[in-house]
Design a protein around this motif. Sequence first.
Motif, PDB file in Angstrom:
ATOM      1  N   TRP A 130       0.844  -1.187   0.000  1.00 27.78           N
ATOM      2  CA  TRP A 130       0.000   0.000   0.000  1.00 27.78           C
ATOM      3  C   TRP A 130       0.884   1.242   0.000  1.00 27.78           C
ATOM      4  O   TRP A 130       1.921   1.260   0.646  1.00 27.78           O
ATOM      5  N   GLU A 177      -6.855  -6.434  -1.675  1.00 28.16           N
ATOM      6  CA  GLU A 177      -5.764  -7.391  -1.461  1.00 28.16           C
ATOM      7  C   GLU A 177      -6.156  -8.788  -1.935  1.00 28.16           C
ATOM      8  O   GLU A 177      -5.362  -9.479  -2.580  1.00 28.16           O
ATOM      9  N   LYS A 199       1.670 -10.100  -0.961  1.00 21.99           N
ATOM     10  CA  LYS A 199       2.050  -8.973  -0.113  1.00 21.99           C
ATOM     11  C   LYS A 199       3.208  -9.463   0.740  1.00 21.99           C
ATOM     12  O   LYS A 199       3.030 -10.295   1.626  1.00 21.99           O
TER      13      LYS A 199
END
Length: 160
Positions: free
Chosen positions: A50, A71, A81
Amino acid sequence: MKDRNAVAAVLCAAVVATAPPVCAQTLKLPKAVVDYDDRVDFKAFHTFQWKDTQDRLPDPARHMAMVTAVERELEKKGLTKPPDGKGDLRVRFYAGVDKKVRGTGRQETSWTGDLKTSVDFEKMSEGTLIIELYDAATEKRLWRGTTSSVFRPGSFDVSD
């Protein structure tokens, strides 16, 4: 990430995931407008993070729902991630609701032959969602998806 159409699916899925439950009605997805750099090979990206400047939505539950939806969709496209928080792509979204009034006019002829005009007003809200993907190395925006939808008060829990 396969191509720009796969990324567009992220935008639509995020809209669906954060929408309220739909009872006995058909969910019609709003059209997404996608702008992207066609010289970029999205298959070269494997991780995301992010952007540090991501604004939070006023409602923490809605913010978390949006983050989770985005996500989840990026992960479905093969992106991960990383635990250290440093990804190939940086993700950012903007979401907002504008309140509007819509008028519908009609004309009818009375029994006396007079033309009568009336307007019915209805409160509406327009929600807009923008999701952007940036190259983490250059900070250049690579992809942007935008969608908006008009809904009536009560169909979506928006405080007045």
